[in-house]
Write a protein that holds these residues in place. Structure first.
Motif, PDB file in Angstrom:
ATOM      1  N   GLN A  27     -70.905 -63.502 -40.394  1.00 50.54           N
ATOM      2  CA  GLN A  27     -70.012 -64.511 -40.972  1.00 50.54           C
ATOM      3  C   GLN A  27     -69.682 -65.596 -39.963  1.00 50.54           C
ATOM      4  O   GLN A  27     -69.621 -66.770 -40.306  1.00 50.54           O
ATOM      5  CB  GLN A  27     -68.747 -63.841 -41.483  1.00 50.54           C
ATOM      6  N   ALA A  28     -69.493 -65.189 -38.723  1.00 48.58           N
ATOM      7  CA  ALA A  28     -69.211 -66.176 -37.685  1.00 48.58           C
ATOM      8  C   ALA A  28     -70.383 -67.142 -37.558  1.00 48.58           C
ATOM      9  O   ALA A  28     -70.194 -68.363 -37.491  1.00 48.58           O
ATOM     10  CB  ALA A  28     -68.952 -65.471 -36.360  1.00 48.58           C
ATOM     11  N   VAL A  29     -71.590 -66.588 -37.552  1.00 51.81           N
ATOM     12  CA  VAL A  29     -72.764 -67.450 -37.411  1.00 51.81           C
ATOM     13  C   VAL A  29     -72.855 -68.413 -38.588  1.00 51.81           C
ATOM     14  O   VAL A  29     -73.069 -69.617 -38.401  1.00 51.81           O
ATOM     15  CB  VAL A  29     -74.047 -66.592 -37.313  1.00 51.81           C
ATOM     16  N   ILE A  34     -72.355 -73.802 -40.999  1.00 53.18           N
ATOM     17  CA  ILE A  34     -71.855 -74.701 -42.041  1.00 53.18           C
ATOM     18  C   ILE A  34     -71.126 -75.878 -41.410  1.00 53.18           C
ATOM     19  O   ILE A  34     -71.353 -77.046 -41.763  1.00 53.18           O
ATOM     20  CB  ILE A  34     -70.932 -73.938 -43.014  1.00 53.18           C
ATOM     21  N   ILE A  35     -70.270 -75.563 -40.454  1.00 55.40           N
ATOM     22  CA  ILE A  35     -69.530 -76.644 -39.790  1.00 55.40           C
ATOM     23  C   ILE A  35     -70.504 -77.606 -39.118  1.00 55.40           C
ATOM     24  O   ILE A  35     -70.402 -78.835 -39.249  1.00 55.40           O
ATOM     25  CB  ILE A  35     -68.537 -76.057 -38.761  1.00 55.40           C
ATOM     26  N   VAL A  43     -71.549 -87.153 -37.046  1.00 58.64           N
ATOM     27  CA  VAL A  43     -71.514 -87.445 -35.610  1.00 58.64           C
ATOM     28  C   VAL A  43     -72.709 -88.274 -35.187  1.00 58.64           C
ATOM     29  O   VAL A  43     -72.571 -89.289 -34.503  1.00 58.64           O
ATOM     30  CB  VAL A  43     -71.455 -86.125 -34.804  1.00 58.64           C
ATOM     31  N   THR A  44     -73.923 -87.843 -35.626  1.00 61.04           N
ATOM     32  CA  THR A  44     -75.106 -88.546 -35.125  1.00 61.04           C
ATOM     33  C   THR A  44     -75.192 -89.961 -35.665  1.00 61.04           C
ATOM     34  O   THR A  44     -75.592 -90.875 -34.952  1.00 61.04           O
ATOM     35  CB  THR A  44     -76.402 -87.795 -35.480  1.00 61.04           C
ATOM     36  N   ILE A  45     -74.788 -90.150 -36.928  1.00 61.65           N
ATOM     37  CA  ILE A  45     -74.864 -91.507 -37.472  1.00 61.65           C
ATOM     38  C   ILE A  45     -73.870 -92.406 -36.744  1.00 61.65           C
ATOM     39  O   ILE A  45     -74.165 -93.544 -36.391  1.00 61.65           O
ATOM     40  CB  ILE A  45     -74.600 -91.508 -38.998  1.00 61.65           C
ATOM     41  N   TYR A  46     -72.715 -91.831 -36.472  1.00 59.21           N
ATOM     42  CA  TYR A  46     -71.700 -92.610 -35.751  1.00 59.21           C
ATOM     43  C   TYR A  46     -72.177 -92.913 -34.330  1.00 59.21           C
ATOM     44  O   TYR A  46     -72.081 -94.028 -33.851  1.00 59.21           O
ATOM     45  CB  TYR A  46     -70.386 -91.813 -35.715  1.00 59.21           C
ATOM     46  N   ALA A  47     -72.749 -91.888 -33.671  1.00 58.69           N
ATOM     47  CA  ALA A  47     -73.088 -92.024 -32.262  1.00 58.69           C
ATOM     48  C   ALA A  47     -74.332 -92.874 -32.043  1.00 58.69           C
ATOM     49  O   ALA A  47     -74.383 -93.686 -31.122  1.00 58.69           O
ATOM     50  CB  ALA A  47     -73.284 -90.644 -31.632  1.00 58.69           C
ATOM     51  N   CYS A 216     -79.801 -78.885 -47.189  1.00 57.02           N
ATOM     52  CA  CYS A 216     -78.686 -77.978 -46.883  1.00 57.02           C
ATOM     53  C   CYS A 216     -78.330 -77.149 -48.117  1.00 57.02           C
ATOM     54  O   CYS A 216     -78.087 -75.944 -48.018  1.00 57.02           O
ATOM     55  CB  CYS A 216     -77.472 -78.756 -46.406  1.00 57.02           C
ATOM     56  N   ILE A 217     -78.326 -77.815 -49.269  1.00 58.31           N
ATOM     57  CA  ILE A 217     -78.002 -77.073 -50.496  1.00 58.31           C
ATOM     58  C   ILE A 217     -79.071 -76.025 -50.774  1.00 58.31           C
ATOM     59  O   ILE A 217     -78.768 -74.867 -51.098  1.00 58.31           O
ATOM     60  CB  ILE A 217     -77.880 -78.057 -51.693  1.00 58.31           C
ATOM     61  N   LEU A 218     -80.326 -76.408 -50.601  1.00 61.66           N
ATOM     62  CA  LEU A 218     -81.417 -75.460 -50.853  1.00 61.66           C
ATOM     63  C   LEU A 218     -81.316 -74.267 -49.909  1.00 61.66           C
ATOM     64  O   LEU A 218     -81.512 -73.118 -50.303  1.00 61.66           O
ATOM     65  CB  LEU A 218     -82.775 -76.144 -50.681  1.00 61.66           C
TER      66      LEU A 218
END
Lengths: 406, 328, 261
Positions: A27-29, A34-35, A43-47, A216-218
């Motif tokens: 569950q931790a993994v 997910i996060i 983050v990457t688009i911003y950075a 991600c959904i898949l």
């Protein structure tokens, strides 16, 4: 006696909750994944002010999907498949041929454009059927022979797509593959350039973020479905066959159909990923499905810890990063490093050149080192917190026994 | 007769009939193709022996073996460069160089393979089955990487030092090279057979392949025996690499992958673990590949060879000469 | 082949069963009948063909000739999983557990044939699949309690002590709800105390209406629990009868001690 029965069913529930808790590491993994999946594009688009990294992540995504599927075959059922990329190719070509102008220049003379959402399932079905056709006569064979058959199959399939160039374009590849189109009910005032722009337009017309969200959904769906299988009658039958085929048969498991199911389900994931891949890169050529792809996915599964779904996802991501990012990026990094410690530009250049030639050596050395250091993988399913689990059940059963005795 | 057996015989019969038709219609071309197939098959046989011996003793598909074969050609080419050889003709220097370099390359490859076994396979002898398979693939990439680093992606020239003598008998062309390949391969296979059947180490190898634990109890040094198996397998692969180079005069770094798979198919064809089977399988696969190249088209050869691989495993999983092993 | 209904009191009938491996005759023309509800023992020197006979009954081997009739049904040539489905379960001489599965899962695999869940039920975790899983888990725990190793439910099978592994194997076999249970040397390597416990367990199994057919070397166990005994030597049946008779049989003594004795 009735008291004991009540205690029994209560203890079952207690045990269930306990088991949930003990899957903590998984569950931790999943939580972290997910996060990370949510934060990554933001983050990457911003950075970087661009979506190149998001595209990269999408590409990593279909390797994750492949690894989850292969894990069913190799990790759960213990069947070694060395030609997994063949099913990926079958899925990709199924979509590419039926959703592009390609067939117009073939003997059929008519281009077919079937919708992506339908084709996802068609590709899945076609790949599963191919898996079943290959598996039916060969799954009776001993483990290593099966590996060899799949290896041969993996060599034949891309060659066939190459040889039947009238239909597939052969070496010229299939291009201009249709983009997925969102069904009308998802498009609305909240999307696109409407007044209430909650989500981006998601027109898939080369929008990397749309592909990223879809993958991600898949993946999430795949994880849920495969986890369900893992903890089911079928999942246990697979593992029983993996552990001891003779004993499994003696327990009433039809080993041939059970293995066929593993093979077919594994292949269907590959076909699914293939259709998605074709839509994403919009170009499908036989060269994209060579032995190296099968091996890389297999290594992802082994590296992650065979049989353990969360481990396999982590393994796929780590290896993807190493193979497609770290190793190809080495020359540049070496150049930067050499520059920063003040080497002459000639030395720097030849150093970068040398590292470029080192790709194979590094990949090979990583595989060897990885297996020597951790043959059971990064997050093996076998070393769960057995002791904890064990202690709790022991306590409980001791209580039941006490009750029984008095 | 069971259905698989029936299918197998039908397939074989069809192939034989089609080939016989060719032999009758174009006899010269047919014999020419056979000669080519036999030379190619001799090389596959040498490589297949290494696969089959290693599989027989530790049940590992040694993916790096094809690359050891290729590396043999690379090393041979490099060492020959130190001699004052003359290409395109046959001189005394050429002969001396050949006599020195050929065994040297075999020994070097043997040493390399023993080192590979020591580093990548021995520590994993009790690990999960997949672990040594992955390290074998890793070693394969590693060796390919070494060759890539050495000479880059282009093909590498191998000195052309054999006599160019050739004759034409009844329209069939064959040269000294063809004879050389087949004869050298035959001598090596014969030596191997003598070694396996007559020497103490050979017997130890067979015993270990049968039952490792029992062999250990009988006082056989398992590690040494397995190392010897890798050594001998690589001697043959090195010889195969040399012969390949001498015959085709060109190699490239990924040669080992494809030809390794074909050689492996040959080993399976003869019944994996079966030494005469591997030699025979090599010749047959060589012939089949040559027939396919000439009569079907070379772009189909890979499909044909691997199709046969699948067919053999489905219809005759123990190979042509393999023995039926009762399941425990 | 015509199916003749067996007399109701015989659960297993072997007729002229023969198994050859090449030139070797492992089981030679053996006929025997096992009555419903009895404990029937198969004894004989090493290599007499006892396990081969078991393998022929359970479908692991196909008999060269002869018939196997189980519960009135001709099961000759059935596959192992079909044999298990019809109600024969077995243990193995050299314990064959699913090492890297928990004891609970080992027994739940035993429940496999009595479960209904299909792929779709499992994929989507439908309510009926959930209910079945819960029920089966509870049943599996019952079987573990029955053989007395419930407290090890969540341990890997390979981590159990030797005697517990034998018990787990029996629990796993019982979980398939057999009518006939084949035990292949269940007391091998046991201490005297464990042997007594095993005999108690076999008696407990009988009370569930299960017929027990066992191979065993330990004469104390054999004499203590079995009602009838068949002696096999070099694949041939050389004696059959109640323990006391068989013990005195000349051919049996010869087979065990050699002709000179």
């Amino acid at each position: 006696m009735s008291q004991r029965a009540a205690g029994g069913s209560g203890s079952i529930l207690a045990r269930f909750r306990l088991r949930e808790r003990i899957r903590d590491r998984d569950q931790a993994v999943y939580g972290i994944l997910i996060i990370a999946a949510v934060l990554f594009p933001l983050v990457t688009i911003y950075a970087t002010d661009g979506t190149a990294l998001v595209s990269q992540a999408t590409r990593a995504g279909y390797f994750v999907l492949l690894a989850i599927g292969l894990n069913v075959v190799v990790g759960f059922a213990g069947l070694l498949d060395l030609g997994y990329a063949a099913f990926f190719a079958i899925g990709a070509y199924t979509y590419a041929l039926l959703a592009s102008p390609q067939l117009a220049s073939s003997p059929a003379h008519h281009a077919v454009h079937l919708p992506f959402w339908l084709m996802l399932f068609v590709a899945m079905f076609v790949a599963a059927a191919a898996g079943a056709i290959l598996g039916f006569p060969t799954l009776r064979l001993r483990g290593d022979y099966l590996a060899i058959v799949t290896l041969g199959f993996g060599e034949i399939v891309p060659q066939l797509f190459y040889n039947f160039d009238q239909w597939t374009g052969g070496i010229n590849a299939v291009g201009i593959i249709d983009q997925p189109v969102l069904p009308a009910w998802i498009q609305g005032p909240w999307s696109g350039d409407g007044p209430v722009q909650i989500v981006r337009s998601f027109n898939f017309g080369g929008d990397p973020v749309a592909f990223y969200v879809l993958i991600c959904i898949l993946i999430a769906a795949a994880v849920i479905l495969v986890s369900n299988l893992y903890r089911s009658r079928l999942g246990r039958a697979w593992m029983a066959i993996r552990e001891d085929e003779v004993a499994a048969a003696a327990m009433g498991i039809n080993t041939v159909t059970t293995k066929l199911l593993a093979f077919g389900i594994g292949a269907s994931f590959s076909g699914f990923a293939g259709a998605y891949y074709a839509a994403d890169v919009s170009l499908v050529s036989p060269d994209s499905f060579l032995f190296i792809v099968s091996i890389t996915v297999l290594v992802m599964v082994v590296l992650g810890g065979m049989g353990n779904i969360s481990g396999v996802i982590v393994g796929a991501l780590v290896l993807y990063y190493v193979v497609f990012y770290l190793i190809p990026g080495l020359p540049e990094n070496v150049t930067n490093l050499a520059n920063s410690i003040g080497l002459s530009s000639e030395t720097t250049h030849s150093l970068a050149d040398a590292t470029q030639h080192l790709n194979y050596i590094i990949y090979g050395a990583i595989l060897v080192a990885m297996m020597l250091l951790r043959p059971q993988g990064l997050l093996p399913s076998r070393i769960r917190e057995q002791e904890l689990k064990h202690a709790a059940v022991q306590e409980e059963e001791a209580a039941v026994e006490m009750e029984h005795a008095t | 007769m069971s259905l698989p057996d029936f299918g197998f015989y039908v397939l074989c019969a069809t192939a034989v009939v089609l080939l016989a038709a060719q032999a009758v219609i174009h006899p010269t071309e047919f014999v020419q193709v056979c000669i080519f197939g036999l030379t190619q098959g001799s090389i596959y046989a040498l490589v297949a022996l290494g696969y089959t011996m290693v599989y027989g003793i530790i049940e590992l598909i040694n993916f790096a073996h094809g690359d050891v074969f290729t590396l043999g050609a690379y090393v041979g080419s490099a060492i020959l460069g130190f001699f004052a050889i003359s290409e395109g003709e046959f001189t005394t220097v050429n002969l001396i160089a050949l006599l020195l370099v050929f065994p040297a390359v075999m020994l070097i490859m043997g040493g390399i393979n023993v080192a590979i076994e020591r580093v990548a396979y021995r520590p994993l002898r009790n690990a999960p089955r997949l672990a040594p398979l992955i390290t074998a693939i890793g070693m394969s990439f590693f060796l390919e990487g070494v060759m890539f680093l050495w000479h880059g992606p282009a093909t590498v020239h191998f000195p052309d030092i054999l006599p160019k003598t050739a004759t034409t008998i009844a329209g069939v062309f064959f040269g000294f090279k063809d004879v050389f390949v087949v004869v050298v391969a035959a001598i090596l296979v014969a030596l191997l057979a003598i070694f396996i059947n007559r020497t103490k180490l050979g017997k130890a190898m067979r015993a270990t392949a049968q039952d490792r634990d029992a062999a250990q109890l009988m006082g056989i040094d398992i590690n040494r025996t397995i190392a010897a198996t890798f050594f001998i397998g690589a001697l043959l692969a090195g010889a195969g690499g040399m012969i390949w180079g001498l015959y085709y005069n060109t190699v490239y770094y990924q040669l080992g992958f494809r030809s390794g798979l074909i050689a492996f198919t040959a080993a399976v064809f003869g019944g994996i673990g079966n030494i005469p089977g591997a030699a025979l399988g090599g010749l047959i696969i060589g012939l089949i590949a040559a027939f396919s190249d000439s009569y079907i088209g070379s772009k189909w050869t890979q499909v044909v060879v691997f199709g046969i691989l699948i067919g053999v495993l489905v219809f005759r999983p123990t190979g042509l000469l393999g023995m039926r092993v009762p399941e425990k | 082949m015509s199916q003749q209904p067996a007399p109701a009191d015989n659960i297993l009938e072997l007729t002229d069963l023969t198994k050859r491996f090449g030139g070797l005759v492992a089981v030679d023309n053996v006929s025997l009948n096992i009555k419903r509800g009895e404990v029937f023992a198969l004894i004989g020197p090493n290599g007499a063909g006892k396990t081969t006979l078991f393998n022929n009954v359970t479908g692991l081997f196909q008999p060269t000739s002869g018939r196997v009739v189980f519960d009135g049904r001709d099961i000759t040539g059935f596959k192992p999983h079909q044999v298990a489905r019809w109600g024969i379960a077995r243990t193995f001489q050299n314990i064959r557990l699913f090492d890297y599965m928990t004891c609970l899962d080992n027994v739940r695999v035993g429940r496999h044939v009595r479960m209904k869940a299909k792929v779709w039920d499992s994929l989507l975790k439908l309510p009926r699949e959930r209910r079945e899983e819960e029920r089966v888990t509870e049943e599996a725990m019952e079987f573990l309690r029955f053989v007395g190793i419930a407290k090890h439910a969540n341990q890997y099978a390979r981590n159990l002590a030797y005697g517990q592994q034998r018990r787990l194997e029996i629990a796993r076999a019982l979980a398939t709800e057999p009518k006939l249970l084949l035990l292949d040397e269940p007391a091998a390597g046991f201490t005297p105390q464990e042997k007594v416990e095993l005999m108690q367990l076999v008696k407990k199994i009988l009370t569930r209406g299960i017929t027990v057919f066992l191979i065993e070397h330990d004469m104390k166990v054999v004499m203590g629990i079995s009602e009838r005994i068949v002696v096999l030597d070099h694949g041939e049946k050389i004696a059959e009868g109640p323990p006391d008779e068989v013990r005195k049989d000349v051919r049996v003594i010869e087979a065990y001690l050699g002709k000179s004795a």
